[in-house]
Design a protein around this motif. Structure first.
Motif, PDB file in Angstrom:
ATOM      1  N   ILE A 180       0.863  -1.080   0.175  1.00 30.30           N
ATOM      2  CA  ILE A 180      -0.107  -0.065  -0.123  1.00 30.30           C
ATOM      3  C   ILE A 180       0.781   1.117   0.053  1.00 30.30           C
ATOM      4  O   ILE A 180       1.610   1.474   1.068  1.00 30.30           O
ATOM      5  N   ALA A 181       0.816   2.177  -0.957  1.00 27.34           N
ATOM      6  CA  ALA A 181       1.784   2.992  -1.350  1.00 27.34           C
ATOM      7  C   ALA A 181       1.491   4.384  -0.233  1.00 27.34           C
ATOM      8  O   ALA A 181       2.516   4.813   0.323  1.00 27.34           O
ATOM      9  N   GLN A 182       0.203   4.601  -0.053  1.00 24.30           N
ATOM     10  CA  GLN A 182      -0.059   5.610   0.976  1.00 24.30           C
ATOM     11  C   GLN A 182      -1.288   5.372   1.931  1.00 24.30           C
ATOM     12  O   GLN A 182      -2.479   5.419   1.572  1.00 24.30           O
ATOM     13  N   PRO A 183      -0.711   4.477   2.818  1.00 31.44           N
ATOM     14  CA  PRO A 183      -1.878   3.946   3.991  1.00 31.44           C
ATOM     15  C   PRO A 183      -2.456   5.325   4.462  1.00 31.44           C
ATOM     16  O   PRO A 183      -1.879   6.101   4.921  1.00 31.44           O
ATOM     17  N   SER A 184      -3.710   5.338   4.919  1.00 38.88           N
ATOM     18  CA  SER A 184      -4.273   6.534   5.480  1.00 38.88           C
ATOM     19  C   SER A 184      -4.130   6.403   7.099  1.00 38.88           C
ATOM     20  O   SER A 184      -4.368   7.645   7.613  1.00 38.88           O
ATOM     21  N   GLY A 185      -3.958   5.284   7.918  1.00 36.97           N
ATOM     22  CA  GLY A 185      -3.897   5.086   9.017  1.00 36.97           C
ATOM     23  C   GLY A 185      -2.806   4.594  10.038  1.00 36.97           C
ATOM     24  O   GLY A 185      -1.536   4.449   9.136  1.00 36.97           O
ATOM     25  N   LYS A 186      -2.798   4.202  11.019  1.00 34.90           N
ATOM     26  CA  LYS A 186      -1.773   3.675  11.629  1.00 34.90           C
ATOM     27  C   LYS A 186      -1.938   2.265  11.773  1.00 34.90           C
ATOM     28  O   LYS A 186      -2.754   1.420  11.585  1.00 34.90           O
ATOM     29  N   LEU A 187      -0.650   1.422  12.347  1.00 27.26           N
ATOM     30  CA  LEU A 187      -0.721  -0.195  12.636  1.00 27.26           C
ATOM     31  C   LEU A 187      -0.328  -0.242  13.816  1.00 27.26           C
ATOM     32  O   LEU A 187       0.617   0.126  14.596  1.00 27.26           O
ATOM     33  N   VAL A 188      -1.008  -1.294  14.386  1.00 27.93           N
ATOM     34  CA  VAL A 188      -0.678  -2.183  15.816  1.00 27.93           C
ATOM     35  C   VAL A 188      -0.482  -3.544  15.609  1.00 27.93           C
ATOM     36  O   VAL A 188      -1.411  -4.209  15.135  1.00 27.93           O
ATOM     37  N   LEU A 189       0.861  -3.921  15.979  1.00 31.72           N
ATOM     38  CA  LEU A 189       1.065  -5.303  15.840  1.00 31.72           C
ATOM     39  C   LEU A 189       1.036  -5.870  17.326  1.00 31.72           C
ATOM     40  O   LEU A 189       1.718  -5.348  17.973  1.00 31.72           O
ATOM     41  N   LEU A 190       0.484  -6.694  17.496  1.00 34.15           N
ATOM     42  CA  LEU A 190       0.205  -7.585  18.831  1.00 34.15           C
ATOM     43  C   LEU A 190       1.018  -8.967  18.878  1.00 34.15           C
ATOM     44  O   LEU A 190       0.776  -9.767  17.986  1.00 34.15           O
ATOM     45  N   ALA A 219      -5.170  -2.535  25.614  1.00 29.78           N
ATOM     46  CA  ALA A 219      -6.107  -1.687  24.857  1.00 29.78           C
ATOM     47  C   ALA A 219      -6.014  -0.074  24.929  1.00 29.78           C
ATOM     48  O   ALA A 219      -6.146   0.351  23.991  1.00 29.78           O
ATOM     49  N   ILE A 220      -5.453   0.131  26.188  1.00 27.83           N
ATOM     50  CA  ILE A 220      -5.231   1.558  26.367  1.00 27.83           C
ATOM     51  C   ILE A 220      -4.043   1.923  25.475  1.00 27.83           C
ATOM     52  O   ILE A 220      -4.126   3.138  24.987  1.00 27.83           O
ATOM     53  N   GLU A 221      -2.772   1.039  25.288  1.00 27.82           N
ATOM     54  CA  GLU A 221      -1.808   1.530  24.373  1.00 27.82           C
ATOM     55  C   GLU A 221      -2.273   1.632  23.012  1.00 27.82           C
ATOM     56  O   GLU A 221      -1.900   2.489  22.290  1.00 27.82           O
ATOM     57  N   MET A 222      -3.160   0.651  22.627  1.00 29.14           N
ATOM     58  CA  MET A 222      -3.585   0.812  21.294  1.00 29.14           C
ATOM     59  C   MET A 222      -4.458   2.116  20.879  1.00 29.14           C
ATOM     60  O   MET A 222      -4.222   2.758  19.889  1.00 29.14           O
ATOM     61  N   LEU A 223      -5.378   2.556  21.998  1.00 35.19           N
ATOM     62  CA  LEU A 223      -6.211   3.639  21.727  1.00 35.19           C
ATOM     63  C   LEU A 223      -5.220   4.845  21.764  1.00 35.19           C
ATOM     64  O   LEU A 223      -5.358   5.773  20.805  1.00 35.19           O
ATOM     65  N   ARG A 224      -4.183   5.113  22.261  1.00 40.30           N
ATOM     66  CA  ARG A 224      -3.304   6.122  22.471  1.00 40.30           C
ATOM     67  C   ARG A 224      -2.872   6.263  21.239  1.00 40.30           C
ATOM     68  O   ARG A 224      -2.553   7.342  20.643  1.00 40.30           O
ATOM     69  N   HIS A 225      -2.111   5.063  20.673  1.00 36.98           N
ATOM     70  CA  HIS A 225      -1.502   5.024  19.270  1.00 36.98           C
ATOM     71  C   HIS A 225      -2.392   5.668  18.152  1.00 36.98           C
ATOM     72  O   HIS A 225      -2.079   6.333  17.544  1.00 36.98           O
ATOM     73  N   LEU A 226      -3.610   5.225  18.282  1.00 38.49           N
ATOM     74  CA  LEU A 226      -4.540   5.678  17.343  1.00 38.49           C
ATOM     75  C   LEU A 226      -5.240   6.947  17.428  1.00 38.49           C
ATOM     76  O   LEU A 226      -6.160   7.519  16.888  1.00 38.49           O
TER      77      LEU A 226
END
Length: 271
Positions: A99-109, A249-256
């Motif tokens: 994906i050349a221009q992703p619009s969002g962020k990524l969380v890897l668990l 969950a908290i870390e994910m939400l803050r990152h997003l």
């Protein structure tokens, strides 16, 4: 206003792990909804019936499926984030390289770039020899065994009871031939990580029984400034349902950039 215009501007694609379902991600689906975004799930190829369905699935099928789903949802949301667990993390990384221009962020668990957790048996390295004998690779079953990736005693007992009842929440085993595809994917992921354009959060348990923190450290190093890592201190592999699930969950939400106050924090659990 048509259906597309009425959609939430922010969406999240959730990607489950090997042999699993959306339950791999615990309550993250509900938490994201409480945070005001639209959460989407998918079912990876080979995961809609029985373990034998994985026999003829190739790593390419998983990556193509996630890429196609991402592109479909990206057309419906101004911002589309990806949150992925275990194998889903590897698949998502490989898909987002395209994906050349992703619009969002990524969380890897708990991404398993290396299969070197403390519960990995010493003879596991010899699986590569068995891969060369198709009959054995297709017939050999890799069973889910205790501790089931869970440190919390209560949650582990619940998971064990579900397996014993035959509940449809996770495959009780996967064929070794499928692990071969995981190994192929692991090799792909380790290359070309500079192609990832999404700001990435990697959450990993220090005591992960499947994959050590070396996986997270490798990704952070190879992604450069695009990635950062959070280490958990009281969980095994299944971090979305284990003792540190609230922190996940908290870390994910803050990152997003979402409201982390929607997480109802429980008293600290003991493993």
């Amino acid at each position: 206003m048509d259906a597309t215009e009425a959609r939430n501007p922010v969406g999240v694609l959730l990607v489950h792990g090997l042999g699993g379902t959306q339950y791999d991600l615990g309550s993250l689906h509900k938490i994201l909804k409480r945070a005001g975004v639209e959460a989407h799930t998918l079912t990876l190829p080979g995961h809609s019936g029985k373990p034998e369905d994985l026999l003829d699935v190739r790593a390419e099928d998983w990556v193509d499926t996630v890429e196609a789903r991402y592109r479909e949802l990206a057309a419906q949301h101004e911002t589309l984030h990806v949150v992925a667990m275990c194998l889903g993390s590897l698949i998502s990384v490989e898909a987002l390289k395209r994906i050349a221009q992703p619009s969002g962020k990524l969380v890897l668990l708990a991404p398993p770039v290396f299969l070197d957790g403390w519960a990995t048996p010493w003879y596991w390295i010899f699986r590569h020899i068995v891969y060369r004998i198709p009959y054995f690779a297709r017939g050999m079953k890799i069973a889910e065994e205790e501790p089931f990736g869970v440190k919390n005693d209560l949650v582990r007992s619940i998971v064990k009871a579900k397996f014993e009842r035959g509940d449809d929440f996770h495959y009780p085993w996967v064929p070794l031939a499928c692990i071969k595809q995981v190994d192929r994917l692991r090799r792909w992921v380790a290359r070309g990580l500079d192609a990832i354009r999404s700001p990435t959060l990697i959450i990993h348990a220090r005591e992960d029984d499947l994959t050590s923190p070396r996986s997270a450290e490798f990704l952070v190093r190879e992604m450069g400034g695009m990635a950062r890592m959070v280490l958990l201190e009281n969980s095994y592999h299944m971090i979305c349902v284990d003792n540190d699930r609230d922190q996940v969950a908290i870390e994910m939400l803050r990152h997003l950039d979402l409201d982390a106050s929607v997480v109802k924090v429980r008293s600290r659990a003991r493993g």
